[in-house]
Design a protein around this motif. Sequence first.
Motif, mmCIF file in Angstrom:
data_model
loop_
_atom_site.group_PDB
_atom_site.id
_atom_site.type_symbol
_atom_site.label_atom_id
_atom_site.label_comp_id
_atom_site.label_asym_id
_atom_site.label_seq_id
_atom_site.Cartn_x
_atom_site.Cartn_y
_atom_site.Cartn_z
ATOM 1 N N LEU A 110 -30.066 35.293 5.666
ATOM 2 C CA LEU A 110 -29.966 36.640 5.750
ATOM 3 C C LEU A 110 -28.752 36.605 6.242
ATOM 4 C CD1 LEU A 110 -31.240 39.347 5.618
ATOM 5 C CD2 LEU A 110 -32.759 38.549 7.767
ATOM 6 N N ALA A 111 -28.390 35.693 7.395
ATOM 7 C CA ALA A 111 -27.477 35.821 8.493
ATOM 8 C C ALA A 111 -26.459 35.500 8.072
ATOM 9 C CB ALA A 111 -27.442 34.576 9.594
ATOM 10 N N ARG A 112 -25.891 35.492 6.436
ATOM 11 C CA ARG A 112 -24.409 35.076 5.784
ATOM 12 C C ARG A 112 -24.169 36.767 5.023
ATOM 13 N NH1 ARG A 112 -25.573 29.843 2.383
ATOM 14 N NH2 ARG A 112 -26.484 31.774 1.400
ATOM 15 N N ARG A 113 -25.341 36.583 4.976
ATOM 16 C CA ARG A 113 -25.154 37.840 4.357
ATOM 17 C C ARG A 113 -24.449 39.007 4.746
ATOM 18 N NH1 ARG A 113 -30.449 39.950 2.276
ATOM 19 N NH2 ARG A 113 -30.030 41.802 1.286
ATOM 20 N N VAL A 114 -25.214 39.558 6.055
ATOM 21 C CA VAL A 114 -24.576 40.353 7.411
ATOM 22 C C VAL A 114 -23.593 39.879 7.720
ATOM 23 C CG1 VAL A 114 -25.335 41.586 9.593
ATOM 24 C CG2 VAL A 114 -27.420 40.894 8.109
ATOM 25 N N GLU A 115 -23.240 38.710 7.902
ATOM 26 C CA GLU A 115 -21.719 38.319 8.005
ATOM 27 C C GLU A 115 -20.245 38.990 6.951
ATOM 28 O OE1 GLU A 115 -19.349 34.405 10.020
ATOM 29 O OE2 GLU A 115 -20.404 33.872 7.895
ATOM 30 N N ARG A 116 -21.224 38.655 5.861
ATOM 31 C CA ARG A 116 -19.827 39.299 4.641
ATOM 32 C C ARG A 116 -20.650 40.708 4.929
ATOM 33 N NH1 ARG A 116 -19.431 34.933 2.305
ATOM 34 N NH2 ARG A 116 -20.873 33.061 2.115
ATOM 35 N N VAL A 117 -20.808 41.704 5.048
ATOM 36 C CA VAL A 117 -20.660 42.785 5.528
ATOM 37 C C VAL A 117 -20.153 43.026 6.111
ATOM 38 C CG1 VAL A 117 -21.861 45.265 6.050
ATOM 39 C CG2 VAL A 117 -23.591 43.340 3.768
ATOM 40 N N PHE A 118 -19.840 42.946 7.237
ATOM 41 C CA PHE A 118 -19.047 43.163 8.231
ATOM 42 C C PHE A 118 -17.568 42.406 8.359
ATOM 43 C CE2 PHE A 118 -23.163 44.397 9.865
ATOM 44 C CZ PHE A 118 -23.277 46.160 10.007
ATOM 45 N N ARG A 119 -17.504 41.154 7.496
ATOM 46 C CA ARG A 119 -16.876 40.682 7.715
ATOM 47 C C ARG A 119 -15.738 39.384 8.821
ATOM 48 N NH1 ARG A 119 -16.109 39.599 2.241
ATOM 49 N NH2 ARG A 119 -14.087 38.148 3.580
ATOM 50 N N ARG A 120 -17.379 39.400 9.728
ATOM 51 C CA ARG A 120 -16.364 38.787 10.775
ATOM 52 C C ARG A 120 -17.668 38.022 11.004
ATOM 53 N NH1 ARG A 120 -15.228 43.419 15.212
ATOM 54 N NH2 ARG A 120 -12.814 43.866 15.127
ATOM 55 N N PRO A 121 -17.591 36.737 12.400
ATOM 56 C CA PRO A 121 -18.449 36.412 12.726
ATOM 57 C C PRO A 121 -19.453 37.418 13.366
ATOM 58 C CG PRO A 121 -16.301 35.522 13.264
ATOM 59 C CD PRO A 121 -16.109 36.857 12.459
ATOM 60 N N GLN A 122 -20.552 37.138 12.898
ATOM 61 C CA GLN A 122 -21.981 38.335 13.855
ATOM 62 C C GLN A 122 -22.556 37.106 14.636
ATOM 63 O OE1 GLN A 122 -21.777 41.695 12.967
ATOM 64 N NE2 GLN A 122 -19.808 41.214 12.624
ATOM 65 N N ASP A 123 -23.377 37.676 16.016
ATOM 66 C CA ASP A 123 -24.273 38.303 16.543
ATOM 67 C C ASP A 123 -25.397 38.991 16.251
ATOM 68 O OD1 ASP A 123 -25.710 37.835 18.936
ATOM 69 O OD2 ASP A 123 -24.273 38.227 19.906
ATOM 70 N N ILE A 124 -26.371 37.825 15.815
ATOM 71 C CA ILE A 124 -27.877 38.370 15.256
ATOM 72 C C ILE A 124 -28.418 39.052 15.468
ATOM 73 C CG2 ILE A 124 -28.788 38.830 12.624
ATOM 74 C CD1 ILE A 124 -26.031 38.332 11.398
ATOM 75 N N GLU A 125 -29.458 39.839 15.956
ATOM 76 C CA GLU A 125 -30.878 39.415 17.026
ATOM 77 C C GLU A 125 -31.663 39.468 15.628
ATOM 78 O OE1 GLU A 125 -30.996 42.280 20.352
ATOM 79 O OE2 GLU A 125 -32.677 41.757 20.317
ATOM 80 N N TRP A 126 -33.054 38.949 15.769
ATOM 81 C CA TRP A 126 -33.715 38.504 14.731
ATOM 82 C C TRP A 126 -35.344 39.023 15.316
ATOM 83 C CZ3 TRP A 126 -36.308 34.433 14.467
ATOM 84 C CH2 TRP A 126 -36.345 33.511 15.817
ATOM 85 N N ALA A 127 -36.050 38.949 14.702
ATOM 86 C CA ALA A 127 -37.426 39.181 14.878
ATOM 87 C C ALA A 127 -38.198 39.064 13.130
ATOM 88 C CB ALA A 127 -37.778 40.064 15.317
ATOM 89 N N LEU A 128 -39.266 38.094 13.214
ATOM 90 C CA LEU A 128 -40.484 37.519 12.385
ATOM 91 C C LEU A 128 -41.471 38.121 12.780
ATOM 92 C CD1 LEU A 128 -40.663 35.274 10.067
ATOM 93 C CD2 LEU A 128 -41.176 33.924 11.461
ATOM 94 N N ASP A 129 -42.459 38.996 11.627
ATOM 95 C CA ASP A 129 -43.764 39.343 12.037
ATOM 96 C C ASP A 129 -44.672 38.292 11.304
ATOM 97 O OD1 ASP A 129 -43.428 40.031 9.104
ATOM 98 O OD2 ASP A 129 -43.977 42.512 9.686
ATOM 99 N N ALA A 130 -45.009 39.040 11.294
ATOM 100 C CA ALA A 130 -47.236 38.182 11.773
ATOM 101 C C ALA A 130 -46.792 37.720 9.941
ATOM 102 C CB ALA A 130 -48.031 38.415 11.607
#
Lengths: 862, 127
Positions: free
Chosen positions: A405-425
Amino acid sequence: MAINDWWRGLLADLPFIRRLTDQRHLSVGEVFACFQRLLAANNRAMELLADLGEKLSGDYIFDRRYLEASAASLTQAVADSILALEQLTFSPFPELKQVHARLALQLNDLLAGGERLAGPLVIQLREAGLAQVAVVGGKCAHLAELICRGFAPEVPGGFVITTRAFHELIDANGLRPKLAELEGRLADPGSPLAQITTLGEELARRLGAAAPPEGLLALIEEAIGREMPTGGRLAVRSSALEEDLDFSFAGQFSTVLNVPAGPAAVFAAYLKVAASLFAAPALGYRRLVFPGEGRLSIAAGCQPMIDSRASGLVFTEDAAGASDERMVIVGAWGQGEAVVEGAVATDSFQVGKGEPPVIMARQVPVKPTARYPDPEGGLSERGLEPELSGAACLNDEQIRALARLARRVERVFRRPQDIEWALDAAGRFFILQARPLFVPETAGDRRAVAEAVAGLKPLLTGGRVASLGVGAGPVRRVLAPEDLAAFPEGAVLVARRDSALFSSVLGKVAAIVTEIGTPLSHMATICRELRVPCLVNVPGLLKTVADGEEITVDAESGFIYQGRIRELLALKVSEGMDLNASAEFRLLRRLLRAASQLNLVDPLLGEFRVEDCQSYHDILRFTHETAVQTLVDMGRDEGRLLGGHLARRLALPIPTGILVIDIGGGLTPEAPDDQVPPEAVASTPFAAILRGMLCPGVWHRDPMPVGMRDLMHSLFNPTHHDPVGRQYAGHNIAIIGAHYVNLCFRLGYHFNLIDAHCDQVAQNNHLYFRFLGGVTEVLKRSRRAAMIGAILRALEFNVKIRGDLVTARLSHLPVAEMERVLDLLGRLVGFTRQLDVRMDSDQMAEAYAQAFLNGDYDIVNR
Amino acid sequence: MTPAAARLLIIDDEPIIGKRLKQAFGKLGLEAASFTSPLDALRAMAEQPFDLVITDLKMEGLDGLETLRRVRALNRRAKVIIITGYPDPETAQAASREGAFAFLVKPFRLEELKAEVSRALAELSQA
């Protein structure tokens, strides 16, 4: 003329075409002059966009004046293009002018250093994309962009309280003079920090008790009802203009969690967020990163709270600079606020960026407590059961899913990303924030790179840099639009020509390389905007690299190397980041975002509508396509052609009966008034077509044997309702200019049109092909259409087939390539003339297509 | 004088430009210092001699032409390269009369500036 009327009816089905019925006509020469003006304006505008985009590379020293002058010229060129289109089509385009006026205003606002104070007070998050960044702030714009790019399941919906609401809040509470004073101090590099913080504190205090501007509470209530019909809790997060886009402003502004879903509570939370704009640390940080810039405003994103089982951050690169080949995931049980603050012990995983993601290292300390939403609002800390506190907050499968998921986000913005994530129940991942990750400038000394690659022999050289950068990955050849469908993430896109269709995979590619192409193309423009390394015009590309082969594309020097050249990739990381610190550079990025984002991609996809034009780039694309359609229309209208112009017969060794109309430079001055020999054709594109038609073996003189069934069909179906079955009356007409041809063939029972412009500027060139009809039943005709479609696709046309109608187009090819393709089209016209008779099976259609592509024209006689 | 020993002073009110040029020329072996204020730059120059000065033309405090005059007054041998986004023939002529070594119009490629700097260094080493 009935056939023309019918054609018009057919064309009216295509949404991007303005019909020309019932209007006064310009002469053919006038239309052509308008077209030339339009091409000149579009080319000027595209050059300006390319020129601005080039400055993003960081190789240039430029200043504000350059940006102002370029923006003004761009606005003018686009206006000229619209004007030329109106003259050409004899129809007004008020909607297009409105879009233009709005964009011109937006660019001026950006240049003036302000934001648009017009706009809604509250906007839905999914509508708050990068085009709205001025009112929704960086964080929300990024989340909205993710929603648009296919992350709708992972990004919780919600709404944004815009910067316009912030300014209304300021005005409604009489705080404008104070804010202006603070902005003035900030803009003065010599002003003491103590004065600034004192002013900030006062503003924060007064905002904390501010009254809502008129209408805001009702709008918030409406938005809550729409976005959260079943109630629940909200997270209210800051979204400042600068945040996420250029600098992280990480942790500078407030977030209020677990807010009851009611207007009063949301407004109270919003005030806390707004006041945090003026907190002393935030003002100090601002002065550090934006010295001499004063403007202040803030928006707030309001999203449903995720009931987090676990949460944390992903750094898509190791920010410590150790490696750009692995990402770092940190997490803890419960709500992620504590992780972000660095307040609790967290699990940490290092994961390779390859596929499948390999977990390289893990640290799972004891986590005695975690934070959970409190029923009273806010969060509270709770002790954890021993079996939970000692366990990793993510299992291996979840770690890999999160890495992907993080890799996909990085490819959208074309820069290394700092991503805040959450995992639900339920085990679903959510993205709460994605912002650029700043990797310190450690590696990447150019001299070291030069030494590192000194011993290596490039696989390929001689490419033209269309967008600077370095990228590496396995080769994926894209030879037809279908190849884009399953494009693998992280691959290097290799193609014969560039195409605006590639924009659909720009979020996935490591780099783009084409054998033919121009740095002025739409694709190149988009690549620069999105920082995709891109090389064009690489000789021998397709012969040299194979699918799956790993290569490194150095779109700085124009070289391609075998394998992954780590030193070059390190350079990519180290360069360019600090450019964002320049006010001019940031302004340039914003201007380009507004002007050059391309939303109209493919005219054949049926989405070329005025209302879809959102940028100057879109307008240019629209005017060009609409102008080409007008020329195509004109070529079919014999009444206009034979009216005042001298049509001369062409003398060819094959029986075509072509009349030529020279609108300037299409024939040599010595050309006779009648029986013009092919040598007298000076029109570049028409000469190329004639070369193909006259190619030995292409034109079959003997009529095809028509079977009784086909003959009966042609005799008994000549109705108006089935005009395709009729014989096309009239002449075969070629309207030609030095760089232009519009050739209409009514050969026997089919209709064939080629419209092409072909000069030295690749950006000007287009090729439009249409084929329809035949003598036989519709099944055979459709097979011929399929055969023609297959051939055109092999020539990398963008092809659309509907029944026995084939429409195909190509654009922006260099002149030599245009001539090659036009020559082949000339051959195709001859080759397929009566072939529908032979189309007894689908296999036959394929066999004929293959034979044509192999140059085996003699198959027709076998 | 060898190029490695040459000292370069960069004056531009846009901090990023000074930072970038300093970085670029540092890598070429020059000893580079950058200032956003021309007055600070001149004070530094009075204390330590510079061989080469790159200055913006339009700045707060002191404009580029005046900076050029004062630099030349401090050190006749110094080579001064003017960079500007506001070119006009009169200013260019005035700069040339005052002894500017080169006049570059923004936007320009870093490579063009490097070429001018190399040319200036070559002249300095011959002098």
